[in-house]
Design an enzyme around this catalytic site. Structure first.
Site, PDB file in Angstrom:
ATOM      1  CD  GLU A 114      -9.318  10.601 -10.841  1.00 36.08           C
ATOM      2  OE1 GLU A 114     -10.110  11.543 -11.031  1.00 36.08           O
ATOM      3  OE2 GLU A 114      -8.902  10.145  -9.821  1.00 36.08           O
ATOM      4  CG  ASP A 116      -7.467   7.304  -9.305  1.00 36.78           C
ATOM      5  OD1 ASP A 116      -7.031   8.500 -10.009  1.00 36.78           O
ATOM      6  OD2 ASP A 116      -8.774   7.545  -8.529  1.00 36.78           O
ATOM      7  CD  GLU A 118      -6.372   7.688  -4.585  1.00 35.50           C
ATOM      8  OE1 GLU A 118      -6.739   8.976  -4.618  1.00 35.50           O
ATOM      9  OE2 GLU A 118      -7.365   6.749  -4.255  1.00 35.50           O
TER      10      GLU A 118
END
Ligand SMILES: *[C@@H]1O[C@H](CO)[C@@H](O)[C@H](O)[C@H]1NC(C)=O
Ligand SMILES: *[C@@H]1O[C@H](CO)[C@@H](O)[C@H](O)[C@H]1NC(C)=O
Ligand SMILES: *[C@@H]1O[C@H](CO)[C@@H](O)[C@H](O)[C@H]1NC(C)=O
Length: 302
Positions: A114, A116, A118
């Protein structure tokens, strides 16, 4: 961290000009900014919390005390350039997280890879933080947090990921804010084997997101809405069982020598970010990691 009104590096940014003709290969794909939502994405959950503008160009995800919302690409990709413009929840957005990420699966499985972005909301007038993380085979714990040099709720800004087998670079308005290098050897830190979808979602994370969970979501302010436009992907689309576009000898700019490291002007921007806007870097957190993770010494300058 003090917020900057304007970016000093704006003048020296040089966008990588991409000639589609030159970049084309059999399974390299590109989505024009005007491509519709349905062409590229599916809603993951809460169809009724997703809206588009009348012309279909702008997409809105909303969060209320009942649920958030998320979407994901129909296709999977392995390496490429992924980019989108986002305008984040304005006003009092404490506890609200907008995530924009790539992942090998729709879920939080124990062996996922993953990447990310955020966006951590805040009380009115307090600055957002942007958190990035990298997971390999289910293990993350590679957080960095940055403050931004603009208010991400006032206007659309571009958030992009460059991913090849040499580096993963997180860009904000074409400024590299984070560089995650590979060492060219088999390892447990660099995601490079599995294809990923691209996702975005909005959700409540008031147990940790804002001032470490001290600031709770004020539901009286809901719904909280994040807006999206101009998705673009220039990447190797995964075609089971065998992707056709994995070799570095293809003509994909994002997998060429120039994309294996930062350019000179990108290095200057990156250095400015490092000096001014890094709020947290796991590679500096010796309390949490008495022995720093093996990727930490890899130089972002090479
Ligand atoms: C959610 O918000 C609505 C509208 O403000 C309110 O009527 C409802 O009671 C709330 N539900 C919960 C579970 O808090
Ligand atoms: C990935 O993680 C799983 C379980 O967490 C482990 O069993 C497996 O050996 C790991 N795979 C690799 C390639 O490291
Ligand atoms: C929210 O604002 C406070 C006060 O300015 C700041 O300490 C914090 O880092 C901000 N962001 C988050 C996500 O907590």
């Amino acid at each position: 961290m003090e917020r900057r009104a304007s970016s000093p590096m704006a003048a020296i940014l040089v966008y990588i000009a991409v000639s589609m003709a030159a970049a084309y290969c059999s399974s390299s794909v590109s989505a024009a900014p005007s491509t519709s939502f349905e062409d590229n994405f599916n809603i993951m959950w809460s169809e009724d919390h997703f809206k588009t503008s009348a012309d279909g160009e702008i997409w809105y995800l909303s969060l209320d005390n009942n649920t958030g919302c998320g979407f994901q690409t129909k296709q999977m990709y392995r390496f490429g350039w992924f980019s989108m413009k986002l305008k984040l929840v304005g006003g009092d957005s404490a506890g609200v997280v907008t995530a924009y990420y790539m992942c090998t699966e729709n879920g939080a499985g124990p062996t996922r890879d993953e990447l990310d972005f955020e966006f951590l909301g805040n009380r009115s007038g307090q600055p957002y933080l942007i958190q990035t993380n990298v997971y390999k085979n289910g293990t993350g714990n590679r957080e960095m947090r940055h403050s931004l040099w603009f208010d991400p709720t006032e206007d659309y800004h571009t958030y992009s990921i460059l991913w090849n087998n040499h580096q993963i670079v997180f860009f904000v308005d074409k400024v590299p804010i984070r560089v995650f290098k590979n060492n060219g050897e088999a390892n447990d830190f660099f995601p490079n084997e599995k294809p990923m979808y691209l996702f975005s979602s909005i959700w409540n994370a008031d147990e940790w997101a804002t001032r470490g969970g001290l600031e709770k979501t004020d539901w009286k302010k809901s719904p909280f809405v994040s807006s999206y436009k101009d998705f673009s992907v220039d990447a190797c689309q995964w075609e089971d069982p065998y992707p056709k576009c994995v070799s570095t000898t293809t003509e994909n700019w994002w997998d060429q020598y120039d994309a294996w490291h930062l350019s000179d002007s990108q290095k200057m921007d990156y250095a400015w970010i490092q000096r001014n806007l890094v709020v947290y870097d796991y590679c500096k957190d010796t309390e949490r990691f008495p022995t720093l993770p093996v990727e930490c010494p890899l130089s972002p300058w090479e």
